[in-house]
Design a protein around this motif. Structure first.
Motif, PDB file in Angstrom:
ATOM      1  N   ASP A 172       0.829  -1.210   0.000  1.00  0.00           N
ATOM      2  CA  ASP A 172       0.000   0.000   0.000  1.00  0.00           C
ATOM      3  C   ASP A 172       0.869   1.268   0.000  1.00  0.00           C
ATOM      4  O   ASP A 172       0.531   2.261   0.640  1.00  0.00           O
ATOM      5  CB  ASP A 172      -0.923   0.016   1.212  1.00  0.00           C
ATOM      6  CG  ASP A 172      -1.896  -1.148   1.209  1.00  0.00           C
ATOM      7  OD1 ASP A 172      -2.364  -1.515   0.112  1.00  0.00           O
ATOM      8  OD2 ASP A 172      -2.171  -1.711   2.282  1.00  0.00           O
ATOM      9  N   SER A 216       0.729   3.169  -4.724  1.00  0.00           N
ATOM     10  CA  SER A 216       0.720   1.809  -5.275  1.00  0.00           C
ATOM     11  C   SER A 216      -0.078   1.720  -6.573  1.00  0.00           C
ATOM     12  O   SER A 216       0.285   0.962  -7.485  1.00  0.00           O
ATOM     13  CB  SER A 216       0.170   0.821  -4.242  1.00  0.00           C
ATOM     14  OG  SER A 216      -1.126   1.209  -3.813  1.00  0.00           O
ATOM     15  N   ASN A 217      -1.172   2.474  -6.688  1.00  0.00           N
ATOM     16  CA  ASN A 217      -1.933   2.473  -7.940  1.00  0.00           C
ATOM     17  C   ASN A 217      -1.079   2.942  -9.115  1.00  0.00           C
ATOM     18  O   ASN A 217      -1.084   2.340 -10.189  1.00  0.00           O
ATOM     19  CB  ASN A 217      -3.163   3.377  -7.815  1.00  0.00           C
ATOM     20  CG  ASN A 217      -4.293   2.725  -7.041  1.00  0.00           C
ATOM     21  OD1 ASN A 217      -4.372   1.504  -6.953  1.00  0.00           O
ATOM     22  ND2 ASN A 217      -5.156   3.538  -6.467  1.00  0.00           N
ATOM     23  N   HIS A 225       1.488   0.330 -10.134  1.00  0.00           N
ATOM     24  CA  HIS A 225       0.900  -0.705 -10.995  1.00  0.00           C
ATOM     25  C   HIS A 225       0.707  -0.182 -12.420  1.00  0.00           C
ATOM     26  O   HIS A 225       0.942  -0.913 -13.394  1.00  0.00           O
ATOM     27  CB  HIS A 225      -0.441  -1.175 -10.426  1.00  0.00           C
ATOM     28  CG  HIS A 225      -0.312  -2.118  -9.267  1.00  0.00           C
ATOM     29  ND1 HIS A 225       0.328  -3.337  -9.364  1.00  0.00           N
ATOM     30  CD2 HIS A 225      -0.742  -2.015  -7.976  1.00  0.00           C
ATOM     31  CE1 HIS A 225       0.286  -3.956  -8.187  1.00  0.00           C
ATOM     32  NE2 HIS A 225      -0.353  -3.178  -7.329  1.00  0.00           N
ATOM     33  N   GLN A 235      -4.976  -4.749 -10.988  1.00  0.00           N
ATOM     34  CA  GLN A 235      -4.627  -4.611  -9.575  1.00  0.00           C
ATOM     35  C   GLN A 235      -4.750  -3.153  -9.086  1.00  0.00           C
ATOM     36  O   GLN A 235      -4.592  -2.908  -7.895  1.00  0.00           O
ATOM     37  CB  GLN A 235      -3.188  -5.094  -9.343  1.00  0.00           C
ATOM     38  CG  GLN A 235      -3.033  -6.592  -9.535  1.00  0.00           C
ATOM     39  CD  GLN A 235      -1.647  -7.064  -9.145  1.00  0.00           C
ATOM     40  OE1 GLN A 235      -1.264  -6.994  -7.989  1.00  0.00           O
ATOM     41  NE2 GLN A 235      -0.899  -7.564 -10.122  1.00  0.00           N
ATOM     42  N   ILE A 236      -5.056  -2.241  -9.991  1.00  0.00           N
ATOM     43  CA  ILE A 236      -5.241  -0.850  -9.580  1.00  0.00           C
ATOM     44  C   ILE A 236      -6.534  -0.722  -8.796  1.00  0.00           C
ATOM     45  O   ILE A 236      -7.599  -1.138  -9.265  1.00  0.00           O
ATOM     46  CB  ILE A 236      -5.244   0.089 -10.807  1.00  0.00           C
ATOM     47  CG1 ILE A 236      -3.887   0.035 -11.498  1.00  0.00           C
ATOM     48  CG2 ILE A 236      -5.590   1.519 -10.398  1.00  0.00           C
ATOM     49  CD1 ILE A 236      -3.810   0.815 -12.787  1.00  0.00           C
ATOM     50  N   ASP A 237      -6.450  -0.182  -7.619  1.00  0.00           N
ATOM     51  CA  ASP A 237      -7.584  -0.129  -6.693  1.00  0.00           C
ATOM     52  C   ASP A 237      -8.390   1.147  -6.939  1.00  0.00           C
ATOM     53  O   ASP A 237      -8.310   2.109  -6.188  1.00  0.00           O
ATOM     54  CB  ASP A 237      -7.079  -0.183  -5.254  1.00  0.00           C
ATOM     55  CG  ASP A 237      -8.231  -0.248  -4.261  1.00  0.00           C
ATOM     56  OD1 ASP A 237      -9.331  -0.620  -4.661  1.00  0.00           O
ATOM     57  OD2 ASP A 237      -7.996   0.083  -3.083  1.00  0.00           O
ATOM     58  N   LEU A 238      -9.182   1.118  -7.991  1.00  0.00           N
ATOM     59  CA  LEU A 238     -10.053   2.259  -8.316  1.00  0.00           C
ATOM     60  C   LEU A 238     -11.443   1.751  -8.630  1.00  0.00           C
ATOM     61  O   LEU A 238     -11.611   0.598  -9.036  1.00  0.00           O
ATOM     62  CB  LEU A 238      -9.506   3.019  -9.536  1.00  0.00           C
ATOM     63  CG  LEU A 238      -8.176   3.756  -9.353  1.00  0.00           C
ATOM     64  CD1 LEU A 238      -7.697   4.321 -10.680  1.00  0.00           C
ATOM     65  CD2 LEU A 238      -8.325   4.886  -8.344  1.00  0.00           C
ATOM     66  N   SER A 287     -14.253   0.947 -10.818  1.00  0.00           N
ATOM     67  CA  SER A 287     -14.299   0.718 -12.260  1.00  0.00           C
ATOM     68  C   SER A 287     -15.683   1.057 -12.818  1.00  0.00           C
ATOM     69  O   SER A 287     -16.660   1.170 -12.091  1.00  0.00           O
ATOM     70  CB  SER A 287     -13.955  -0.740 -12.576  1.00  0.00           C
ATOM     71  OG  SER A 287     -14.910  -1.593 -11.968  1.00  0.00           O
TER      72      SER A 287
END
Length: 214
Positions: A169, A181-182, A185, A207-210, A212
């Protein structure tokens, strides 16, 4: 009365002189990052550079200053606008310098055996800096490196993999919005695209934490 005032002034001057010596290692580092945040990259570079002039017997390591110089050069390069040959060369020189400085810090930390505690974020920031510094040389200036571009890509992937393994993170304390981290990636996806490994690029994007959308 006048003698009394003169005496006070003389003692005050002595106190000022006693405290007006060179700034300490910690102060220089803090001031350097403060100017970095203000986008005063020339002053930040000067302050971080002063740390390197401190006698080695007085400091445990120089990696904090090398880290600051590396990130300062990266951001300074990003701020340069224009596509003239002079600007392009200056931008490349800053990125190349950032890569060298961060590698020096990385190598110093790899062999460090001192007793002074190392800041918890130092290695993570070094991995992140090397990820961006190395990739910037190939993603934006690969015409300079030619056949060596793939080697740079794999180096950047190795650094970013080490970063995410150590700190999943991760975020950069001095620019957490743009360096986290986003973004790492996303950078890895760009690098995989550069070497035509599309499945790996897709995996990084997933793996991008957004949030969608369709």
């Amino acid at each position: 009365y006048y003698i009394y005032i003169l005496t006070l002034l003389l003692f005050s001057c002595d106190d000022l002189l006693e405290h007006s010596g060179p700034l300490s290692y910690e102060t220089l580092i803090l001031e350097g990052w403060a100017h970095f945040l203000d986008k005063d990259y020339e002053m930040a570079e000067e302050l971080f550079g002063e740390v390197l002039e401190i006698d080695s017997s007085l400091v445990s390591y120089y990696s904090d200053a090398l880290l600051g110089l590396g990130w300062t050069n990266l951001y300074h390069a990003k701020e340069l606008s224009g596509s003239s040959e002079e600007i392009t060369n200056q931008r490349f020189a800053l990125r190349d310098s950032a890569n060298i400085l961060l590698l020096l810090a990385y190598n110093e930390m790899e062999s460090y055996t001192g007793s002074e505690e190392v800041p918890y974020n130092l290695m993570s920031d070094l991995y992140a800096g090397l990820s961006y510094a190395t990739s910037s040389l190939v993603l934006h200036d690969n015409f300079i490196y030619g056949e060596d571009s793939d080697e740079l890509v794999y180096s950047a992937l190795d650094y970013s993999d080490s970063l995410l393994s150590q700190t999943p993170d991760y975020y950069f304390l001095y620019d957490s919005i743009n360096i986290n981290s986003n973004n790492i990636h996303l950078l890895r996806a760009q690098l995989y695209l550069e070497i035509h490994e599309y499945a790996e690029a897709e995996e990084e994007i997933l793996q991008i934490d957004l949030i969608s959308s369709d």
